[in-house]
Design an enzyme around this catalytic site. Structure first.
Site, mmCIF file in Angstrom:
data_model
loop_
_atom_site.group_PDB
_atom_site.id
_atom_site.type_symbol
_atom_site.label_atom_id
_atom_site.label_comp_id
_atom_site.label_asym_id
_atom_site.label_seq_id
_atom_site.Cartn_x
_atom_site.Cartn_y
_atom_site.Cartn_z
ATOM 1 N N ALA A 18 -60.448 -9.553 -21.720
ATOM 2 C CA ALA A 18 -61.029 -8.733 -22.859
ATOM 3 C C ALA A 18 -61.228 -7.435 -22.564
ATOM 4 C CB ALA A 18 -62.568 -9.614 -23.247
ATOM 5 N N ALA A 19 -62.128 -7.170 -21.624
ATOM 6 C CA ALA A 19 -62.522 -5.666 -21.169
ATOM 7 C C ALA A 19 -61.155 -5.065 -20.770
ATOM 8 C CB ALA A 19 -63.719 -5.504 -20.152
ATOM 9 N N GLU A 42 -53.304 -8.848 -13.208
ATOM 10 C CA GLU A 42 -53.923 -10.186 -13.837
ATOM 11 C C GLU A 42 -53.347 -11.173 -12.952
ATOM 12 O OE1 GLU A 42 -55.893 -13.150 -14.670
ATOM 13 O OE2 GLU A 42 -56.519 -11.341 -15.366
ATOM 14 N N SER A 48 -55.663 -11.741 -22.306
ATOM 15 C CA SER A 48 -56.281 -11.516 -23.785
ATOM 16 C C SER A 48 -56.920 -12.837 -24.608
ATOM 17 C CB SER A 48 -55.717 -10.709 -24.592
ATOM 18 O OG SER A 48 -55.452 -9.356 -24.049
ATOM 19 N N CYS A 52 -64.554 -18.359 -24.453
ATOM 20 C CA CYS A 52 -65.587 -18.952 -25.151
ATOM 21 C C CYS A 52 -64.997 -20.288 -25.947
ATOM 22 C CB CYS A 52 -66.257 -18.056 -25.824
ATOM 23 S SG CYS A 52 -66.959 -16.588 -25.365
#
Length: 463
Positions: A18-19, A42, A48, A52
Site C-alpha cells: 500500500a504505502a 518487493e 498493491s 485486510c
C-alpha cells in the site's frame, strides 16, 4: 549520483504494497520517466493488495484471491515503474545513497543507488518463540502467500477443529472465517476479554456474542506450547492448565513494525519500534529518505503521543503524501485519531480515540457514559440493539473516545465520532450535529448523539 544519469533522478522504494506503491504511483503522476526513474523492490509475489481482506477470502466471502489485488505488477511496470518481485533489500548505505538487494530465488546480490529513498517495509506478525510454533498446520495471515498456504492446509486437513491464538482484529475475523468454513473454533486470548482495543466492559459484549455463535472463548490464558503428533503436525494448543485440540492453528496475536533495516542503518525509531517521521513523512534527520505504512509511528491527535497503528487506510495516505513530496509537490499527514471497525459474523465492533487506560496513561481526567439504543427507530422492522460508550474530558468537555458494539448499522456510526475528534469538538457541540434521520436509518436521536447528550450532562454535573 545524478552525473552518471544526466538530470534524471532515481527513486528507490522498499516494499511493494500500500504505502510503497502508492508513493511510487503518485510520484509517477507528477514526474515522467524522463525526469524520475523509479525502482521498487518487493520480496513477495504480489503488489498493491488488501491484506485486510484476507480473512474474508479465507471465509469464502471473497471467492478469488485476485479480487484483493488493486494493481498487478504488470500494471505498475506499464507505468514505467521498474518493479522487482522476489527481491529483498538486505542493507541500507545511507552515506553513499544505495541499497543492497538479494534475489530470493538465486541468492544473487547487487547494489542500487538512489537519489530519493522510500522505506515501506510494513509490519511483521508477532510469532512467539514457543515449542511447535513452526509445525505444519500453524499459520499466520499477514500476506496473500500466507492466506493461500492456510487454504491449502484446510483443503488437505480432514479434521474440523481450529484454534485461533489472539483475539484482536485478525483473531476475531479469523474466528469468523473458520466458523463459516464449518470448523469448531476455540479462541485462546491472553487478555481479560477479546478486542483489547476496547475497554473490558465493551470487550465483554464481544465475548458474549462470540460464545453465542458457538465459539469457545478462553480468556486470561497464556499459550505455553503448540503440541505436535507423531506426524509432526500440530495437534493442540497448550496453556498453563489445559490443552485445546487443533487440526489447524491460526495466529492472530498482532504485528510489530518491520524496521530491522532501518535500525541497522541507525535511523530514528520510536517507543513502539516504528520509524519516526515529520508531517511530510520524511524520516527525521534525513533529507532524502521517507517512510510510510505499517513500519512508521504516527501522531495521535487526541493524546498528542506517537502510536503504531497498522492500517491500510493510513498506509495509502502515507504513500500519497510521500509521492507528492518526492514528485516535487507538497503534502502532509497530520495524524490519526485511532479509528477502526471490524466484525465477527453479524456483530459489528468499532472504536475511535482513547480507551480509559489510554486517557489515564496521558494524565487526562475524564467521565465515561454508556448508552443502549437501536440502529433504527424502535418501531421499525429489524431495529437491532447497539451499545455506545463515550469518554469526555472533565472541565473542557472535549470528546476523547467512542466505542460501539452492535448489529447491522452500528459499526460505521463511529465515523461521526472520528470527525468530531479530528475537529476537536466537545460533547456539548456534538449534540447539535445535524445528522440524517429517517426511521429506517436511525432513531430521532442517533445513538452517538444520545451518548453525547448524556456525557455533556455528566460534564456539567462535575463542573
Amino acid at each position: 549520483m545524478n552525473g552518471a544519469r544526466g538530470a534524471r533522478e532515481r527513486l528507490v522504494v522498499i516494499g511493494g504494497d500500500a504505502a510503497g506503491m502508492s508513493a511510487a504511483s503518485q510520484a509517477r503522476r507528477l514526474k515522467g520517466p524522463d525526469e524520475l526513474e523509479i525502482v521498487a523492490f518487493e520480496r513477495g509475489h504480489f503488489t498493491s493488495y488488501s491484506a485486510c481482506g484476507i480473512p474474508y477470502w479465507v471465509s469464502g466471502d471473497v471467492p478469488e484471491r485476485d479480487r484483493l489485488i488493486a494493481r498487478t505488477p504488470e500494471e505498475h511496470r506499464a507505468r514505467d515503474i521498474d518493479l522487482r518481485l522476489r527481491t529483498e533489500v538486505t542493507e541500507l548505505d545511507l552515506d553513499r545513497g544505495r541499497v543492497r538487494a538479494r534475489d530470493v530465488a538465486s541468492g544473487a546480490e547487487s547494489w542500487t543507488s538512489y537519489d530519493k529513498l522510500v522505506i515501506a517495509t510494513g509490519a511483521q506478525p508477532i510469532r512467539p518463540d514457543l515449542p511447535g510454533m513452526d509445525a505444519p498446520g500453524v499459520h499466520g495471515v499477514q500476506t496473500l502467500d500466507d492466506g493461500q498456504a492456510l487454504l491449502d492446509t484446510l483443503a488437505r486437513t480432514s479434521g474440523r477443529r481450529a484454534v485461533v491464538v489472539g483475539a484482536g482484529y485478525i483473531g476475531v475475523e479469523m474466528a469468523e472465517a473458520m466458523i463459516k468454513r464449518g470448523y469448531a473454533v476455540t479462541v485462546v486470548n491472553r487478555g481479560r476479554e477479546p478486542m483489547a482495543t476496547l475497554d473490558p466492559d465493551m470487550g465483554r459484549l464481544v465475548h458474549k456474542a462470540m460464545e453465542g455463535l458457538g465459539i469457545t472463548m478462553v480468556n486470561d490464558a497464556e499459550v505455553t506450547a503448540l503440541l505436535t503428533g507423531d506426524d509432526g503436525r500440530v495437534r493442540a494448543v497448550a496453556t498453563e492448565d489445559a490443552e485445546h485440540p487443533a487440526d489447524v492453528v491460526v495466529l492472530g496475536i498482532g504485528v510489530r513494525p518491520e524496521t530491522a533495516l532501518a535500525r541497522a542503518a541507525g535511523l530514528p525509531l520510536g517507543e513502539h519500534g516504528g520509524l519516526l517521521t515529520d508531517r511530510s513523512m520524511r524520516v527525521r534527520g534525513q533529507e532524502e529518505v521517507w517512510a510510510g505504512g505499517d513500519c512508521v509511528e504516527v501522531l495521535d491527535l487526541v493524546s498528542g503521543q506517537q502510536r503504531h497503528i497498522p492500517l491500510g487506510t493510513h498506509a495509502n495516505k502515507h504513500g500519497q503524501v510521500i509521492g507528492a513530496n518526492v514528485g516535487g509537490g507538497y503534502a502532509t499527514f497530520p495524524g490519526v485519531v485511532g479509528t477502526a471497525v471490524s466484525k465477527v459474523c453479524d456483530l459489528e465492533i468499532a472504536r475511535t480515540g482513547l480507551r480509559e487506560k489510554d486517557a489515564h496513561r496521558v494524565g487526562l481526567r475524564f467521565e465515561t457514559v454508556t448508552v443502549e439504543s437501536t440502529s433504527r427507530a424502535g418501531y421499525y422492522p429489524d431495529a437491532s440493539p447497539m451499545t455506545v460508550k463515550m469518554l469526555a474530558e472533565v472541565r473542557t468537555g472535549r470528546l476523547l473516545g467512542v466505542q460501539i458494539v452492535g448489529r447491522e448499522g452500528a459499526g460505521k456510526r463511529v465515523d461521526i465520532a472520528a470527525v468530531a475528534l479530528t475537529a476537536g469538538m466537545t460533547v456539548d457541540q456534538m449534540t447539535a450535529l445535524d445528522l440524517g434521520y429517517a426511521p429506517p436509518f436511525s432513531p430521532v436521536w442517533d445513538p452517538v448523539l444520545v451518548a453525547a447528550r448524556k456525557a455533556a450532562g455528566r460534564i456539567r454535573g462535575t463542573g
